[in-house]
Structures are given as C-alpha cells and as structure tokens.
Design a protein around this motif. Structure first.
Motif, PDB file in Angstrom:
ATOM      1  N   HIS A   1       1.004  -1.476   0.136  1.00 49.77           N
ATOM      2  CA  HIS A   1      -0.258   0.006   0.130  1.00 49.77           C
ATOM      3  C   HIS A   1       0.985   1.763  -0.063  1.00 49.77           C
ATOM      4  CE1 HIS A   1      -3.393  -2.545   0.480  1.00 49.77           C
ATOM      5  NE2 HIS A   1      -3.470  -2.656   1.316  1.00 49.77           N
ATOM      6  N   VAL A   2       2.456   0.977   0.755  1.00 49.64           N
ATOM      7  CA  VAL A   2       3.100   2.080   1.052  1.00 49.64           C
ATOM      8  C   VAL A   2       3.240   2.434  -0.706  1.00 49.64           C
ATOM      9  CG1 VAL A   2       4.600   3.286   2.393  1.00 49.64           C
ATOM     10  CG2 VAL A   2       3.029   2.685   3.789  1.00 49.64           C
ATOM     11  N   GLU A   3       4.283   0.776  -0.797  1.00 52.20           N
ATOM     12  CA  GLU A   3       5.028   2.082  -2.255  1.00 52.20           C
ATOM     13  C   GLU A   3       3.548   1.855  -3.924  1.00 52.20           C
ATOM     14  OE1 GLU A   3       5.869  -2.331  -2.985  1.00 52.20           O
ATOM     15  OE2 GLU A   3       7.853  -1.775  -1.038  1.00 52.20           O
ATOM     16  N   ASP A   4       2.824   1.852  -3.264  1.00 52.54           N
ATOM     17  CA  ASP A   4       1.639   1.947  -4.238  1.00 52.54           C
ATOM     18  C   ASP A   4       0.997   3.205  -4.129  1.00 52.54           C
ATOM     19  OD1 ASP A   4       1.479  -0.915  -5.099  1.00 52.54           O
ATOM     20  OD2 ASP A   4      -0.527  -1.149  -4.680  1.00 52.54           O
ATOM     21  N   THR A   5       0.985   4.012  -3.255  1.00 51.53           N
ATOM     22  CA  THR A   5       0.972   5.495  -2.985  1.00 51.53           C
ATOM     23  C   THR A   5       1.768   6.376  -3.764  1.00 51.53           C
ATOM     24  OG1 THR A   5      -0.948   4.746  -0.913  1.00 51.53           O
ATOM     25  CG2 THR A   5       0.066   7.205  -1.260  1.00 51.53           C
ATOM     26  N   TRP A   6       3.027   6.365  -3.461  1.00 51.31           N
ATOM     27  CA  TRP A   6       4.528   6.670  -3.900  1.00 51.31           C
ATOM     28  C   TRP A   6       4.244   6.637  -5.283  1.00 51.31           C
ATOM     29  CZ3 TRP A   6       7.596  10.299  -2.149  1.00 51.31           C
ATOM     30  CH2 TRP A   6       8.537  10.789  -2.859  1.00 51.31           C
ATOM     31  N   ARG A   7       3.895   5.340  -5.735  1.00 52.32           N
ATOM     32  CA  ARG A   7       4.199   5.895  -7.491  1.00 52.32           C
ATOM     33  C   ARG A   7       2.802   6.625  -7.444  1.00 52.32           C
ATOM     34  NH1 ARG A   7       1.684   0.781  -8.050  1.00 52.32           N
ATOM     35  NH2 ARG A   7      -0.713   1.927  -8.682  1.00 52.32           N
ATOM     36  N   ASP A   8       1.655   6.297  -7.005  1.00 53.16           N
ATOM     37  CA  ASP A   8       0.950   6.522  -7.857  1.00 53.16           C
ATOM     38  C   ASP A   8       1.416   8.620  -7.358  1.00 53.16           C
ATOM     39  OD1 ASP A   8      -0.731   4.901  -8.388  1.00 53.16           O
ATOM     40  OD2 ASP A   8      -2.354   4.898  -6.356  1.00 53.16           O
ATOM     41  N   ILE A   9       1.705   8.890  -5.800  1.00 56.08           N
ATOM     42  CA  ILE A   9       1.752  10.271  -6.068  1.00 56.08           C
ATOM     43  C   ILE A   9       3.534  10.754  -7.207  1.00 56.08           C
ATOM     44  CG2 ILE A   9       2.999  11.939  -4.731  1.00 56.08           C
ATOM     45  CD1 ILE A   9       1.983  10.326  -2.192  1.00 56.08           C
ATOM     46  N   SER A  10       4.263   9.791  -7.171  1.00 51.51           N
ATOM     47  CA  SER A  10       4.855  10.511  -8.140  1.00 51.51           C
ATOM     48  C   SER A  10       5.509  10.270  -9.973  1.00 51.51           C
ATOM     49  CB  SER A  10       6.468   9.541  -7.458  1.00 51.51           C
ATOM     50  OG  SER A  10       6.275   8.518  -7.432  1.00 51.51           O
ATOM     51  N   LYS A  11       4.099   8.658 -10.181  1.00 52.21           N
ATOM     52  CA  LYS A  11       4.576   9.274 -11.497  1.00 52.21           C
ATOM     53  C   LYS A  11       2.895   8.772 -11.853  1.00 52.21           C
ATOM     54  CE  LYS A  11       7.912   5.873 -11.350  1.00 52.21           C
ATOM     55  NZ  LYS A  11       9.513   6.712 -11.410  1.00 52.21           N
TER      56      LYS A  11
END
Length: 75
Positions: free
Chosen positions: A46-56
């Motif tokens: 969940h943390v990685e998916d959120t980071w990806r969504d925000i950054s990419k």
C-alpha cells in the motif's frame, strides 16, 4: 517504508541491531508480534503503491495519503 522493513526483520527473527529506527524499537517489536507477515507485506505494498501514484501518476497527494491511512487502518 523503513519502519515496515524493521517490523518484517524483527518478525523473521533479526535483532534490534539491524533496524533503521531504534528509537521506536519497542513499538516495532509489539507490532511484529501481533501482525502476520502477510499483513506487513500488504501494508508495504500500500505504501509503495501510494508513492508510485503520487510520484508517477500525478495523484492528489492529500487524497492519496488519506486513502493510504484508511487502508493501513483497515488492514
């Protein structure tokens, strides 16, 4: 997150000498004792998916973080 990594490391039997946040080692040990490894992995995803969504994917940061906190609380 590094904290979830700490929880995972403690869960599989490593000691405090390998954790990134020794200042909250007690809390990390408590969570490692309570959570199944599947929960730790799911929360890390969940943390990685959120980071990806925000950054990419240019997601709205506030909504993405709110969604993350809800997912972590539900897990």
């Amino acid at each position: 997150s590094l904290w979830l990594r700490d929880v995972a490391m403690l869960k599989i039997g490593y000691g405090d000498d390998v954790i990134s946040h020794p200042d909250i080692a007690g809390v990390s040990r408590e969570i490692a004792a309570k959570w199944a490894m599947e929960r730790v992995i799911a929360n890390q995803k969940h943390v990685e998916d959120t980071w990806r969504d925000i950054s990419k994917a240019n997601a709205n940061k506030h909504l993405a973080m709110e969604s993350l906190f809800i997912k972590l609380a539900e897990n």
